[in-house]
Design a protein around this motif. Structure first.
Motif, PDB file in Angstrom:
ATOM      1  N   GLY A 161       0.821  -1.203   0.000  1.00 20.26           N
ATOM      2  CA  GLY A 161       0.000   0.000   0.000  1.00 20.26           C
ATOM      3  C   GLY A 161       0.853   1.249   0.000  1.00 20.26           C
ATOM      4  O   GLY A 161       2.092   1.187  -0.053  1.00 20.26           O
ATOM      5  N   PRO A 162       0.223   2.453   0.040  1.00 19.62           N
ATOM      6  CA  PRO A 162       0.958   3.720   0.066  1.00 19.62           C
ATOM      7  C   PRO A 162       1.975   3.778   1.194  1.00 19.62           C
ATOM      8  O   PRO A 162       1.741   3.246   2.270  1.00 19.62           O
ATOM      9  N   TRP A 163       3.116   4.403   0.926  1.00 17.21           N
ATOM     10  CA  TRP A 163       4.237   4.510   1.860  1.00 17.21           C
ATOM     11  C   TRP A 163       4.918   3.159   2.094  1.00 17.21           C
ATOM     12  O   TRP A 163       5.642   2.971   3.060  1.00 17.21           O
ATOM     13  N   GLY A 164       4.695   2.202   1.179  1.00 16.65           N
ATOM     14  CA  GLY A 164       5.215   0.850   1.349  1.00 16.65           C
ATOM     15  C   GLY A 164       6.727   0.743   1.206  1.00 16.65           C
ATOM     16  O   GLY A 164       7.417   1.709   0.865  1.00 16.65           O
ATOM     17  N   ARG A 165       7.219  -0.468   1.458  1.00 23.69           N
ATOM     18  CA  ARG A 165       8.661  -0.719   1.417  1.00 23.69           C
ATOM     19  C   ARG A 165       9.160  -0.856  -0.015  1.00 23.69           C
ATOM     20  O   ARG A 165       8.595  -1.616  -0.807  1.00 23.69           O
ATOM     21  N   PRO A 166      10.268  -0.164  -0.357  1.00 25.18           N
ATOM     22  CA  PRO A 166      10.815  -0.227  -1.724  1.00 25.18           C
ATOM     23  C   PRO A 166      11.384  -1.584  -2.107  1.00 25.18           C
ATOM     24  O   PRO A 166      11.645  -1.822  -3.283  1.00 25.18           O
ATOM     25  N   ASP A 167      11.602  -2.472  -1.129  1.00 22.49           N
ATOM     26  CA  ASP A 167      12.144  -3.793  -1.445  1.00 22.49           C
ATOM     27  C   ASP A 167      11.047  -4.814  -1.726  1.00 22.49           C
ATOM     28  O   ASP A 167      11.346  -5.955  -2.065  1.00 22.49           O
ATOM     29  N   MET A 168       9.797  -4.410  -1.610  1.00 29.73           N
ATOM     30  CA  MET A 168       8.680  -5.324  -1.834  1.00 29.73           C
ATOM     31  C   MET A 168       8.247  -5.303  -3.302  1.00 29.73           C
ATOM     32  O   MET A 168       8.490  -4.337  -4.030  1.00 29.73           O
ATOM     33  N   ALA A 169       7.563  -6.369  -3.717  1.00 30.03           N
ATOM     34  CA  ALA A 169       7.240  -6.578  -5.133  1.00 30.03           C
ATOM     35  C   ALA A 169       6.486  -5.404  -5.755  1.00 30.03           C
ATOM     36  O   ALA A 169       6.832  -4.956  -6.856  1.00 30.03           O
ATOM     37  N   LEU A 170       5.465  -4.886  -5.075  1.00 28.10           N
ATOM     38  CA  LEU A 170       4.659  -3.822  -5.669  1.00 28.10           C
ATOM     39  C   LEU A 170       5.504  -2.603  -5.998  1.00 28.10           C
ATOM     40  O   LEU A 170       5.396  -2.025  -7.080  1.00 28.10           O
ATOM     41  N   PHE A 171       6.358  -2.206  -5.074  1.00 29.27           N
ATOM     42  CA  PHE A 171       7.216  -1.043  -5.271  1.00 29.27           C
ATOM     43  C   PHE A 171       8.216  -1.310  -6.393  1.00 29.27           C
ATOM     44  O   PHE A 171       8.408  -0.479  -7.301  1.00 29.27           O
ATOM     45  N   LEU A 172       8.862  -2.474  -6.349  1.00 30.44           N
ATOM     46  CA  LEU A 172       9.856  -2.831  -7.367  1.00 30.44           C
ATOM     47  C   LEU A 172       9.235  -2.905  -8.755  1.00 30.44           C
ATOM     48  O   LEU A 172       9.792  -2.389  -9.731  1.00 30.44           O
ATOM     49  N   PHE A 173       8.072  -3.545  -8.841  1.00 29.93           N
ATOM     50  CA  PHE A 173       7.405  -3.686 -10.138  1.00 29.93           C
ATOM     51  C   PHE A 173       6.972  -2.329 -10.686  1.00 29.93           C
ATOM     52  O   PHE A 173       7.156  -2.033 -11.870  1.00 29.93           O
ATOM     53  N   THR A 174       6.379  -1.517  -9.823  1.00 35.32           N
ATOM     54  CA  THR A 174       5.892  -0.210 -10.262  1.00 35.32           C
ATOM     55  C   THR A 174       7.032   0.653 -10.793  1.00 35.32           C
ATOM     56  O   THR A 174       6.927   1.260 -11.870  1.00 35.32           O
ATOM     57  N   LYS A 175       8.118   0.690 -10.048  1.00 39.60           N
ATOM     58  CA  LYS A 175       9.264   1.508 -10.464  1.00 39.60           C
ATOM     59  C   LYS A 175       9.834   1.009 -11.797  1.00 39.60           C
ATOM     60  O   LYS A 175      10.111   1.813 -12.699  1.00 39.60           O
ATOM     61  N   ALA A 176       9.994  -0.301 -11.922  1.00 45.98           N
ATOM     62  CA  ALA A 176      10.580  -0.856 -13.149  1.00 45.98           C
ATOM     63  C   ALA A 176       9.668  -0.643 -14.362  1.00 45.98           C
ATOM     64  O   ALA A 176      10.122  -0.232 -15.434  1.00 45.98           O
ATOM     65  N   ILE A 177       8.389  -0.928 -14.197  1.00 46.37           N
ATOM     66  CA  ILE A 177       7.456  -0.759 -15.314  1.00 46.37           C
ATOM     67  C   ILE A 177       7.381   0.708 -15.727  1.00 46.37           C
ATOM     68  O   ILE A 177       7.378   1.041 -16.918  1.00 46.37           O
ATOM     69  N   ASP A 178       7.347   1.594 -14.741  1.00 45.09           N
ATOM     70  CA  ASP A 178       7.284   3.030 -15.017  1.00 45.09           C
ATOM     71  C   ASP A 178       8.512   3.508 -15.795  1.00 45.09           C
ATOM     72  O   ASP A 178       8.424   4.411 -16.635  1.00 45.09           O
ATOM     73  N   GLN A 179       9.665   2.880 -15.521  1.00 42.79           N
ATOM     74  CA  GLN A 179      10.915   3.276 -16.189  1.00 42.79           C
ATOM     75  C   GLN A 179      11.255   2.378 -17.381  1.00 42.79           C
ATOM     76  O   GLN A 179      12.366   2.428 -17.907  1.00 42.79           O
ATOM     77  N   ASN A 180      10.287   1.528 -17.770  1.00 42.83           N
ATOM     78  CA  ASN A 180      10.455   0.624 -18.914  1.00 42.83           C
ATOM     79  C   ASN A 180      11.642  -0.320 -18.722  1.00 42.83           C
ATOM     80  O   ASN A 180      12.361  -0.645 -19.678  1.00 42.83           O
ATOM     81  N   GLN A 181      11.824  -0.773 -17.477  1.00 40.10           N
ATOM     82  CA  GLN A 181      12.869  -1.730 -17.134  1.00 40.10           C
ATOM     83  C   GLN A 181      12.237  -3.099 -16.886  1.00 40.10           C
ATOM     84  O   GLN A 181      11.065  -3.191 -16.505  1.00 40.10           O
ATOM     85  N   PRO A 182      12.987  -4.187 -17.071  1.00 39.72           N
ATOM     86  CA  PRO A 182      12.413  -5.517 -16.831  1.00 39.72           C
ATOM     87  C   PRO A 182      12.146  -5.765 -15.347  1.00 39.72           C
ATOM     88  O   PRO A 182      12.845  -5.225 -14.481  1.00 39.72           O
ATOM     89  N   ILE A 183      11.134  -6.567 -15.061  1.00 39.02           N
ATOM     90  CA  ILE A 183      10.847  -6.979 -13.690  1.00 39.02           C
ATOM     91  C   ILE A 183      11.213  -8.448 -13.526  1.00 39.02           C
ATOM     92  O   ILE A 183      11.103  -9.237 -14.475  1.00 39.02           O
TER      93      ILE A 183
END
Length: 334
Positions: free
Chosen positions: A184-206
């Motif tokens: 959820g909001p303010w979540g941990r950057p090492d968790m899947a949702l955060f990692l996936f969102t950042k990578a997809i947003d930057q057009n990087q592989p997950i």
């Protein structure tokens, strides 16, 4: 009423502290602000909390016995919610000592403070990882959990045993909460949702582990906080007869209880990614990988006893929860 919240700058601790303050509790927040993930995110959470009149913050480690004792002596908290811990299954493969220091030595210090400075109730974070390689789903608190498959899980199982021992010997009301994949909001950057969102947003592989054949009981942060808040007020009592407890999986007469807090609705990882893609309006580039050491292929929480005792079960769908996270992510990172 005062509540001592360890890990107050962390994901769950931050959100719980906000809820406690809104309910009129004074909160003593405690955190070491370590660099396991972005410290700036932790500091930004603290900035929000420190705007509240009913919040005070102390920086320190759980291993600092003298500082903890001083805080308990000065503040005399009524309730203790221990959420501070070295988190992460995969990180425990590379840095095992961090888990022993924080999760074992640190938790012992919390227990000693609860013993020496009387508190009404100790609530502590356990984890769904204690179920290890259990094949029977959903996971029940009456299941055998003697075979953890990561050191992180072993430390959480140890916490449950240590808390029960102190509860039995010194009549300290203790409740352990096995959290299931919190997001959820303010979540941990090492968790899947955060990692996936950042990578997809930057057009990087997950990285999609176990070739996408993962099932998780993703649990939204507001549901976790509601569960913790209700459980904190539901203080376990010492029983004259273990059968009075109403759960066949526990033979203890100590004022001690374990609950699952999970969504009770497991979701396939591929669907989880699809929801993120839809919210972002972008497709993911997927790198399929085998199951990592220490990971389990499926989690699924049985929450019947949580419903029975505190009248609550998590129900936020991943569609709603991910949408709220993406909205926060876009605002936070502009």
């Amino acid at each position: 009423m005062k509540v001592f919240v360890s890990g107050a700058a962390g994901f769950i601790g931050f959100n719980l502290s906000l809820r406690l303050i809104s309910e009129g509790y004074d909160v003593i927040g405690y955190d070491n602000l370590n660099d396991y993930y972005d410290v700036n995110l932790k500091k930004d959470r603290l900035k929000v909390l420190e705007q509240k009149d009913k919040f005070v913050f102390v920086r320190g480690t759980l291993e600092n016995k003298e500082l903890l004792e001083y805080i308990f002596q000065q503040e005399k908290p009524d309730y203790v919610v221990n959420l501070a811990a070295q988190a992460g299954v995969r990180y425990s493969l590379d840095n095992p000592r961090a888990y022993i220091d924080s999760n074992i030595v640190g938790f012992l210090n919390i227990l000693e403070c609860c013993r020496n400075f009387t508190v009404k109730h100790l609530v502590f974070a356990s984890s769904s990882s204690v179920y290890g390689g259990n094949k029977s789903l959903p996971f029940s608190t009456s299941d055998n959990v003697d075979h953890p498959i990561s050191l992180y899980a072993a430390t959480k199982k140890s916490n449950e045993l240590m808390a029960h021992t102190y509860s039995h010997l010194f009549d300290i009301p203790c409740t352990g909460l096995r959290f299931f994949t919190v997001y959820g909001p303010w979540g941990r950057p090492d968790m899947a949702l955060f990692l996936f969102t950042k990578a997809i947003d930057q057009n990087q592989p997950i990285k999609v582990f176990n070739y996408g054949k993962m099932i998780r009981d993703f649990t939204y942060i507001d549901d976790i906080v509601e569960g913790v808040f209700r459980v904190m007020k539901h203080i376990p009592k010492k029983m004259l007869d273990a059968d009075e407890r109403g759960d066949t999986g526990s033979s203890t007469v100590a004022p001690y209880k374990i609950y699952n807090i999970g969504n009770n609705n497991p979701v396939e990882l591929e669907h989880y990614i699809e929801v993120i893609e839809k919210c972002l309006g972008r497709k993911a580039i997927k790198e399929y990988l085998p199951l990592q050491a220490g990971d389990v292929p499926a989690t699924y929480a049985q929450v019947d006893d949580l419903m029975r005792d505190v009248g609550f079960k998590p129900e936020t769908s991943v569609e709603e929860g991910i949408s709220k996270f993406i909205d926060w992510y876009k605002e936070y990172y502009k």
